[in-house]
Design an enzyme around this catalytic site. Structure first.
Site, PDB file in Angstrom:
ATOM      1  N   THR A  79       0.811  -1.214   0.000  1.00 37.44           N
ATOM      2  CA  THR A  79       0.000   0.000   0.000  1.00 37.44           C
ATOM      3  C   THR A  79       0.846   1.265   0.000  1.00 37.44           C
ATOM      4  O   THR A  79       0.488   2.259  -0.633  1.00 37.44           O
ATOM      5  CB  THR A  79      -0.924  -0.010   1.246  1.00 37.44           C
ATOM      6  OG1 THR A  79      -1.740  -1.167   1.162  1.00 37.44           O
ATOM      7  CG2 THR A  79      -1.789   1.224   1.334  1.00 37.44           C
ATOM      8  N   SER A 148       1.447  -7.574  -1.011  1.00 33.57           N
ATOM      9  CA  SER A 148       2.231  -8.597  -0.311  1.00 33.57           C
ATOM     10  C   SER A 148       1.510  -9.934  -0.204  1.00 33.57           C
ATOM     11  O   SER A 148       2.135 -10.941   0.142  1.00 33.57           O
ATOM     12  CB  SER A 148       2.675  -8.101   1.059  1.00 33.57           C
ATOM     13  OG  SER A 148       1.623  -8.123   1.981  1.00 33.57           O
ATOM     14  N   SER A 149       0.217  -9.982  -0.505  1.00 30.15           N
ATOM     15  CA  SER A 149      -0.432 -11.297  -0.498  1.00 30.15           C
ATOM     16  C   SER A 149       0.103 -12.176  -1.628  1.00 30.15           C
ATOM     17  O   SER A 149      -0.088 -13.396  -1.608  1.00 30.15           O
ATOM     18  CB  SER A 149      -1.960 -11.185  -0.565  1.00 30.15           C
ATOM     19  OG  SER A 149      -2.353  -9.955  -1.070  1.00 30.15           O
ATOM     20  N   THR A 179       1.785  -4.767   4.101  1.00 33.95           N
ATOM     21  CA  THR A 179       1.710  -5.173   5.499  1.00 33.95           C
ATOM     22  C   THR A 179       1.159  -6.581   5.689  1.00 33.95           C
ATOM     23  O   THR A 179       1.459  -7.223   6.697  1.00 33.95           O
ATOM     24  CB  THR A 179       0.812  -4.193   6.294  1.00 33.95           C
ATOM     25  OG1 THR A 179      -0.482  -4.161   5.675  1.00 33.95           O
ATOM     26  CG2 THR A 179       1.402  -2.801   6.325  1.00 33.95           C
TER      27      THR A 179
HETATM   28  N1  ASN Z   1      -2.771  -5.504   0.798  1.00 34.46           N
HETATM   29  C1  ASN Z   1      -1.674  -4.628   1.159  1.00 34.46           C
HETATM   30  C2  ASN Z   1      -0.375  -5.438   1.074  1.00 34.46           C
HETATM   31  O1  ASN Z   1      -0.096  -6.209   1.955  1.00 34.46           O
HETATM   32  C3  ASN Z   1      -1.888  -4.097   2.573  1.00 34.46           C
HETATM   33  C4  ASN Z   1      -0.944  -2.994   2.990  1.00 34.46           C
HETATM   34  O2  ASN Z   1       0.184  -2.887   2.552  1.00 34.46           O
HETATM   35  N2  ASN Z   1      -1.359  -2.149   3.916  1.00 34.46           N
HETATM   36  O3  ASN Z   1       0.360  -5.331   0.103  1.00 34.46           O
END
Ligand code: ASN
Length: 655
Positions: A79, A148-149, A179
């Site tokens: 993000t 990151s998923s 995250t």
């Molecule tokens: N879906 C995002 C990721 O993990 C969540 C984030 O970075 N806040 O890439």
């Protein structure tokens, strides 16, 4: 047991296959005019690119008063760097991040950066009121930025290899990461980066950094400042106001700006008005090894969470080959139902086949123990304790341990050993460890924890240094027992290892290194322990420091100036020291002269011979187009002229 990794006894791309980070990066940061930046990789130009990035990292000479800390930022996605597309959905956008960073005065001091490095040089943070080093940073943007998923073990390996490629050119590393799986990556990296001596910080944000109200700005800034200014040789996670040990973290909130928790271990540092580091908590590698990357992982691992009425069929299927390691998330302090022989039997059958099953708790805080009969059953079934490891740490540690060339028993032991501060097994830090500081504190009528800690940070470096001066190894050990951080610096930023490297007692140096003393810490004068060992010509100590990952740092031209000074006075021993430390004897100084020019100019025959024997380039020409032989002739330095006569021909510029 042949095990390389050892722990300190006190605690104390989608992304694609790996390519050198210097490829797309150099073009991205240093060559292309603004607006045409890209990050396409180009393996053929690797050497050229590395030279170019070295120039970009070094830049023109700083005025000497301005100290800099160089940080490499690996931007993998998440993000933090995302933008909204036409549908209003957050997506990572290639080649936009750095362009935007350059527009933000909090993130880039354009005036300073352009004066020092030119328009397309690295980014530079404005000076901060509390930290001494200017943060100069380069961004390596991954070619396939990802949420990151989508992260896999391949990306973990790529990040580790990218850090390896640029390890010696930077003081610290910041990984910008989504995250969602950040704690998995942080945990995996903590194991893969062996004998780490520099700070690696993973951070990200809940809201994109370029949004008006974002946690990304604070997280990124604090991570950069910490990575450039503090020696915390660990893989960390920075979020909110806390620097956490990476392998102790879990994502705890999908929405809060304090998204990460470290349930079983305190913060390593907090970033408020001041950044306060709790040096007693820093985990320092005690193996006398150079940093290296363990770049393979075993993927046949899994997480099995018990739940009431789980079927033994499910457990049996889960434990079937090719599974080799399982993290079992049991209840409470490590309990399984005592009336479920069917499950215990499946677990036992698997451990008998050599599957490593590690027991951790489903609770977010606490540790497993064998206090209950329910827990004892697991032990009998060959399940081992994961103590207070997070699921992320336990799983990635299994992937790491299982990929090692160790026998099964060693692997089981290593899973239960504290390798990187990921688990608490044994005696927690007792209050008596502070006895010494407490005694002084009492006489000074100090009582609060903050006062005690401050007193410790004043007393310990002085006592450590005194012990080094007295070559008192026992005292060093006992001070560590009292809670002293072996790498704690005094007011001049000097550590016990700096002093020991000046003093030259090999036993003391080795002891300090075995106690986890860090070889990369720079004092107020930008000197590392290696600088001291060189300037005191302690050759054996230079060798040991290099073995532990020390390397020359700073501007090569300045190093040449020092070598030229040594050549001028015929100090061959000093040149030997530099050679041992990896310096280039043909490196030019500001006037384009090499040590050989000076040895010739001053007719230092022994030094001239030494330089020629050790590969110094006799064809190098200075700014006036003169070779060393030309200078010897002009100065009528007969001895040097004779030694250089065979090389007397037109000089060739060698840079
Ligand atoms: N879906 C995002 C990721 O993990 C969540 C984030 O970075 N806040 O890439």
């Amino acid at each position: 047991m042949s095990v390389r990794a050892r722990s300190c006894d006190t605690s104390h791309r989608s992304c694609q296959s790996h390519k050198s980070p210097w490829n797309g990066f150099t073009r991205f940061m240093s060559r292309l005019p603004s607006g045409s930046e890209d990050n396409i990789c180009d393996n053929d130009n690797n050497d050229k690119n590395i030279k170019s990035i070295r120039r970009s990292v070094t830049g023109s000479m700083a005025n000497g008063n301005e100290k800099e800390g160089h940080v490499l930022v690996l931007y993998t996605g998440g993000t933090i760097g995302m933008m909204r597309n036409e549908q209003g959905v957050l997506v990572p956008l290639a080649n936009a991040f750095v362009k935007n960073l350059r527009k933000y005065p909090q993130l880039h001091d354009r005036e300073y950066a352009e004066k020092r490095f030119g328009a397309m040089g690295p980014l530079v943070l404005p000076v901060t009121a509390t930290d001494s080093r200017r943060v100069v940073y380069n961004v390596l943007e991954y070619s396939n930025l990802c949420d990151s998923s989508n992260m896999t073990m391949d990306e973990w390996i790529r990040i580790a290899n990218d850090i390896k490629e640029s390890y010696e050119r930077f003081d610290g590393f910041v990984v910008l990461h989504g995250t969602d799986t950040l704690s998995y990556t942080a945990s995996a990296l903590s194991f893969m980066l062996e004998a780490l001596g520099k700070t690696v910080i993973l951070t990200g944000s809940q809201v994109p950094i370029f949004d008006a109200r974002s946690d990304g700005l604070e997280n990124f800034l604090a991570s950069l400042v910490i990575a450039a200014n503090y020696n915390i040789p660990e893989v960390c996670v920075f979020f909110g106001t806390n620097l956490l040990r990476g392998n102790r973290t879990s994502k705890a909130s999908a929405t809060s700006f304090e998204a990460f928790q470290s349930p079983n271990f305190s913060s390593l540092a907090t970033a408020n008005i001041k950044i306060e580091v709790d040096y007693c908590l820093i985990f320092r590698p005690c193996s006398m090894e150079k940093f290296y990357v363990h770049a393979s992982l075993n993927r046949n691992v899994g997480l099995l969470r018990l739940f009431p009425s789980i079927t033994s069929d499910l457990v049996k299927v889960f434990l079937q080959p090719p599974i080799e390691g399982v993290v079992l998330q049991s209840y409470g302090t490590g309990n399984v139902p005592t009336n479920r022989d069917d499950i215990i039997e499946e677990l036992y059958a698997a451990t008998k086949r050599g599957v490593i099953i590690v027991n951790i708790t489903q609770c977010s805080t606490g540790c497993v123990s064998d206090a209950y009969e329910a827990g004892k059953l697991l032990q009998k079934a060959g399940v081992i304790s994961g103590f207070d490891m997070t699921p992320e740490a336990a799983l990635t540690k299994l992937a790491y341990v299982l990929s090692k060339d160790w026998d099964t028993e060693t692997k089981r032991q290593m899973m239960q050993t504290n390798l990187r501060g990921e688990l608490t097994a044994g005696r927690p830090l007792a209050i008596q460890d502070w006895d010494l500081v407490e005694a002084v504190a009492r006489s000074l009528r100090l009582s609060s924890t903050v006062e005690l800690q401050e007193l410790g940070s004043i007393l310990f470096p002085a006592m450590l240094n005194a012990a080094v001066m007295r070559r008192d190894v026992m005292k060093l050990e006992s001070l560590r027992g009292y809670g002293a951080d072996i790498s704690q610096a005094n007011a001049d930023g000097r550590t016990a290892l700096h002093i020991a490297c000046c003093e030259g007692d090999m036993k003391v140096v080795q002891r300090l290194l075995k106690m986890g003393a860090n070889v990369h810490i720079k004092d107020r004068f930008d000197r590392t322990p290696l600088t001291d060992a060189i300037e005191y010509d302690h050759h054996e100590i230079i060798r040991v420091l290099l073995q532990c990952g020390a390397h020359l740092h700073g501007d090569a031209v300045l190093i040449s100036e020092r070598m030229c000074a040594a050549a001028t006075v015929g100090n061959t021993k000093r040149l030997q020291s530099y050679l041992l430390a990896g310096a280039d004897l043909s490196q030019k100084n500001f006037s384009g002269r090499t040590p050989l020019h000076f040895a010739a100019l001053h007719d230092r025959m022994e030094t001239t011979e030494f330089l020629l024997e050790n590969g110094a380039d006799p064809h190098c020409v200075d700014m006036l187009g003169e070779t060393a032989a030309d200078l010897a002739e002009t100065m009528r330095a007969a001895g040097a002229a004779r030694l250089l006569a065979p090389f007397k021909q037109n000089g060739v510029c060698n840079d």
